[in-house]
Design a protein around this motif. Structure first.
Motif, PDB file in Angstrom:
ATOM      1  N   GLY A 230       9.652 -69.700 -47.049  1.00 27.23           N
ATOM      2  CA  GLY A 230       9.239 -71.062 -47.335  1.00 27.23           C
ATOM      3  C   GLY A 230       9.008 -71.889 -46.090  1.00 27.23           C
ATOM      4  N   HIS A 231       9.319 -71.321 -44.901  1.00 31.95           N
ATOM      5  CA  HIS A 231       9.175 -72.050 -43.648  1.00 31.95           C
ATOM      6  C   HIS A 231       8.517 -71.134 -42.614  1.00 31.95           C
ATOM      7  CE1 HIS A 231      11.843 -75.141 -45.293  1.00 31.95           C
ATOM      8  NE2 HIS A 231      12.671 -74.169 -45.634  1.00 31.95           N
ATOM      9  N   SER A 255       9.037 -78.885 -42.192  1.00 27.46           N
ATOM     10  CA  SER A 255       8.902 -78.700 -43.639  1.00 27.46           C
ATOM     11  C   SER A 255      10.251 -78.861 -44.327  1.00 27.46           C
ATOM     12  CB  SER A 255       8.325 -77.314 -43.951  1.00 27.46           C
ATOM     13  OG  SER A 255       9.173 -76.301 -43.461  1.00 27.46           O
ATOM     14  N   ALA A 257      11.839 -78.039 -48.189  1.00 25.35           N
ATOM     15  CA  ALA A 257      11.555 -77.315 -49.430  1.00 25.35           C
ATOM     16  C   ALA A 257      12.669 -77.534 -50.434  1.00 25.35           C
ATOM     17  CB  ALA A 257      11.375 -75.822 -49.166  1.00 25.35           C
ATOM     18  N   TRP A 259      14.391 -75.696 -53.882  1.00 22.70           N
ATOM     19  CA  TRP A 259      14.518 -74.353 -54.450  1.00 22.70           C
ATOM     20  C   TRP A 259      15.285 -74.385 -55.772  1.00 22.70           C
ATOM     21  CZ3 TRP A 259      12.174 -70.503 -51.553  1.00 22.70           C
ATOM     22  CH2 TRP A 259      11.886 -70.823 -50.225  1.00 22.70           C
ATOM     23  N   LYS A 266      10.709 -71.160 -55.132  1.00 17.76           N
ATOM     24  CA  LYS A 266      10.454 -72.437 -54.491  1.00 17.76           C
ATOM     25  C   LYS A 266       9.846 -73.392 -55.507  1.00 17.76           C
ATOM     26  CE  LYS A 266       8.051 -74.374 -50.469  1.00 17.76           C
ATOM     27  NZ  LYS A 266       7.166 -74.036 -49.328  1.00 17.76           N
ATOM     28  N   SER A 268       9.235 -76.911 -55.015  1.00 15.31           N
ATOM     29  CA  SER A 268       8.328 -77.915 -54.481  1.00 15.31           C
ATOM     30  C   SER A 268       8.459 -77.967 -52.970  1.00 15.31           C
ATOM     31  CB  SER A 268       8.641 -79.296 -55.079  1.00 15.31           C
ATOM     32  OG  SER A 268       7.876 -80.313 -54.472  1.00 15.31           O
ATOM     33  N   CYS A 269       7.393 -78.396 -52.326  1.00 10.44           N
ATOM     34  CA  CYS A 269       7.393 -78.649 -50.889  1.00 10.44           C
ATOM     35  C   CYS A 269       7.452 -80.160 -50.701  1.00 10.44           C
ATOM     36  CB  CYS A 269       6.159 -78.052 -50.229  1.00 10.44           C
ATOM     37  SG  CYS A 269       6.116 -78.293 -48.436  1.00 10.44           S
ATOM     38  N   PRO A 272       5.458 -81.204 -45.919  1.00  8.11           N
ATOM     39  CA  PRO A 272       4.721 -80.028 -45.443  1.00  8.11           C
ATOM     40  C   PRO A 272       5.034 -79.734 -43.982  1.00  8.11           C
ATOM     41  CG  PRO A 272       3.284 -81.935 -45.475  1.00  8.11           C
ATOM     42  CD  PRO A 272       4.607 -82.398 -46.044  1.00  8.11           C
ATOM     43  N   ALA A 273       4.726 -78.504 -43.586  1.00  9.55           N
ATOM     44  CA  ALA A 273       4.924 -78.107 -42.198  1.00  9.55           C
ATOM     45  C   ALA A 273       3.849 -78.736 -41.321  1.00  9.55           C
ATOM     46  CB  ALA A 273       4.897 -76.589 -42.073  1.00  9.55           C
ATOM     47  N   THR A 322       2.917 -81.831 -57.348  1.00  8.82           N
ATOM     48  CA  THR A 322       2.691 -80.854 -56.283  1.00  8.82           C
ATOM     49  C   THR A 322       2.421 -81.523 -54.945  1.00  8.82           C
ATOM     50  OG1 THR A 322       0.342 -80.773 -56.883  1.00  8.82           O
ATOM     51  CG2 THR A 322       1.817 -79.150 -57.906  1.00  8.82           C
ATOM     52  N   PRO A 324       3.071 -83.888 -51.587  1.00  6.74           N
ATOM     53  CA  PRO A 324       4.272 -84.200 -50.794  1.00  6.74           C
ATOM     54  C   PRO A 324       4.883 -85.527 -51.223  1.00  6.74           C
ATOM     55  CG  PRO A 324       2.479 -83.439 -49.388  1.00  6.74           C
ATOM     56  CD  PRO A 324       1.895 -83.620 -50.757  1.00  6.74           C
TER      57      PRO A 324
END
Length: 569
Positions: A230-231, A255, A257, A259, A266, A268-269, A272-273, A322, A324
């Motif tokens: 996830g990262h 990022s 996340a 879980w 996962k 949701s994010c 974001p990165a 979905t 951010p």
């Protein structure tokens, strides 16, 4: 007296004697009429009780005579038989029924009003005790031995429920965790062979690297340890919700996340990165996330990093879309990176530690800054807080400080000697906490003593390059609140479990078991009841880029401990 023209057409004078006589006449007739109605009701009630109905009295009043009137009461004369029609009888019966209903309602209201507040509390307490005794008796039927009276058991159970609701109930989980890990190891040993499992069991130092790697892969194949991508860069911190269903992880790429622990996916994010194409390298470094904390009521998620601020997210709204998420507020004030975050247990008091050597306190009920705590002479690297409003913190100045917020003072603890500075800290309960140091020592502290309690564990995670090498630092630790289970992580390839005893005699830390994890374990969060734990595993340590672990993956790990039950005190 003068009367207006609207009554008689012209002003006139009426003698006072006439008005007094009229008033006396109306008053006397009203009193006599009320007396007759009372007598009639009594006779009707007596007739109903004796099974014989008696008709109601009929009142005849003649007011035709100028100043007087003619009054007759047929009931007073027993020789006269009153003549009553059906309607009059029915109305009398209806009135009698209404009187009875009114009397019953009045009695019910009186009975309700008679119960005071204290009596109601006493009645509810008796009902609760009766339910507890009934449940206890049903449990005693299934048991053959009776160690004590039912009253003692009920009292202990009530005390246990009170401690549970107040968050002060201690639990003993070490035995069940040990049994679960040994059961998993037995299944793996039957699969890969007893010799290979025994060589890789105690840290892999007794065997070669191939056996340790095969042993770690067996845990993954059996899904006792699962890694989730996830990262992009090294994960630095993890946090769990109070119920253990949801986990959060942050990484050096900025990022964040969310879980689902049960399903291992996962959700949701949240953030974001940051990519190289989004800006220069400095902007990416400023987005590094170094600390995460969640409140006990699962309402707020606090995130701190190298942007020198604390961002607050509402957990109840995360994962709904979905896109951010946006923080509900950003708490600025630190001059350098935020390296540690801690919520006070069972409250919304938040504490943040930073490289600027300060600790800031926030109240998330009002989303405001409260105060700043000064004392450390070096950057703060970790902190935790139990039930009391006394957070504990560690820094590079080789001190451990307990902050008495209400008294505006703090206690200073120094390990002394050649002990290195602490890297991680975890509060077990009020007045007890554990510290892990960069020289590999693991110490148990009590608030009333200036030195560690019992014997400190030396080289808890072994040495680099054998026993003659440098000891490995303890990078993270976490304990199940009010329990005897502690987990620590380093880069030796193992998550180590410990038994912590806070008894007056024999207080200390003893090794419990190990679980193979390859890479730097930068953060650990123990699940409720010690049934599992989550970890941030990566190639690099949390606060730097030295000592990279080859072939390690940047992953979010879920480690099953398979704890079937718990013993509570």
């Amino acid at each position: 007296l003068l009367v207006g023209t609207e009554t008689f057409g012209a002003p006139c004078t009426i003698p006072l004697s006439y008005l007094f006589g009229l008033h006396w006449f109306i008053a006397s007739r009203s009193l006599h009429y009320n007396k007759i109605m009372v007598q009639t009701r009594r006779r009707s009630t007596a007739a109903a009780a004796g099974g014989k109905k008696r008709p109601r009295s009929k009142l005849n009043v003649d007011l035709s005579g100028g100043h007087g009137g003619k009054y007759e009461d047929a009931v007073d004369n027993d020789d006269i038989t009153p003549t009553l029609n059906d309607e009059e009888l029915d109305s009398g019966e209806d009135d009698l029924d209404n009187d009875r209903m009114d009397a019953s309602e009045e009695e019910d209201e009186d009975s309700e009003e008679e119960e005071t507040v204290d009596e109601k509390r006493l009645r509810l307490a008796r009902d609760y005790l009766s339910k507890m005794e009934a449940q206890q008796s049903s449990e005693e039927e299934s048991e053959s031995d009776d160690d004590g009276s039912s009253e003692d058991k009920v009292g202990k159970r009530i005390a246990k429920e009170r401690l549970r609701k107040s968050g002060l109930l201690e639990s003993y989980l070490a035995d069940s965790v040990l049994e679960g890990v040994q059961t998993m190891r037995g299944k793996i040993a039957a699969k890969i062979g007893i010799e290979a499992a025994s060589q890789a069991w105690m840290g892999g130092e007794a065997g070669d690297g191939a056996s340790a790697e095969s042993y770690a892969k067996s845990w993954i194949d059996e899904k006792y340890v699962t890694y989730h991508r996830g990262h992009d860069l090294t994960p630095t911190s993890v946090a769990l919700s109070q119920d253990g269903h949801t986990a959060f992880s942050g990484a050096k790429d900025g990022s964040l996340a969310m879980w689902n622990v049960e399903e291992g996916r996962k959700m949701s994010c949240i953030l974001p990165a940051v990519k190289h194409s989004d800006g220069n390298q400095n902007n990416r470094n400023e987005r590094e996330i170094l600390a995460i904390a969640t409140s006990d009521d699962d309402r707020y998620l606090a995130v701190g990093g190298r942007d020198n601020c604390v961002r607050i997210f509402d957990i109840r709204t995360l994962g709904k879309t979905t896109n951010p998420s946006t923080p509900i507020t950003t708490l600025a004030g630190h001059k350098k990176a935020v390296t540690s975050l801690a919520f006070r247990s069972r409250s919304l008091d938040l504490y943040s530690g930073s490289d600027d050597r300060c600790i800031r306190r926030y109240d998330l009920n009002a989303m405001t800054y409260v105060e700043t705590l000064y004392g450390h002479q070096s950057p703060v690297v970790g902190m935790d807080c139990a039930n009391k409003n006394r957070p504990v913190s560690i820094a590079r100045d080789r001190t451990v400080r307990v902050w008495k917020v209400e008294d505006d003072s703090h206690l200073v603890f120094r390990p002394g000697g050649d002990v290195g500075s602490a890297e991680c800290i975890s509060a077990i309960q009020d007045g007890w906490f554990v510290t892990g140091h960069d020289d590999g020592r693991l110490s148990l502290w009590k608030e009333e003593k200036k030195r560690p309690v019992g014997d400190a564990v030396v080289a808890a995670h072994g040495h680099n390059g054998g026993k003659s090498g440098v000891t490995r630092s303890i990078m993270c630790c976490d304990a199940v609140g009010l329990s005897d289970v502690l987990a620590t992580g380093s880069n030796d390839g193992y998550l180590r479990l410990w038994r912590v005893s806070t008894a007056e005699k024999g207080a200390g830390i003893k090794p419990l078991d190990t679980v193979p994890i390859h890479g730097h374990i930068n953060s650990i969060a123990m699940g409720p009841g010690g049934k599992f734990c989550v970890a941030a595993v990566g190639q690099e340590p949390r606060l730097g880029r030295w000592d990279r672990v080859p072939r390690a993956k940047n992953r979010f790990a879920i480690i099953q401990l398979n704890c079937d039950g718990e013993k509570e005190d």
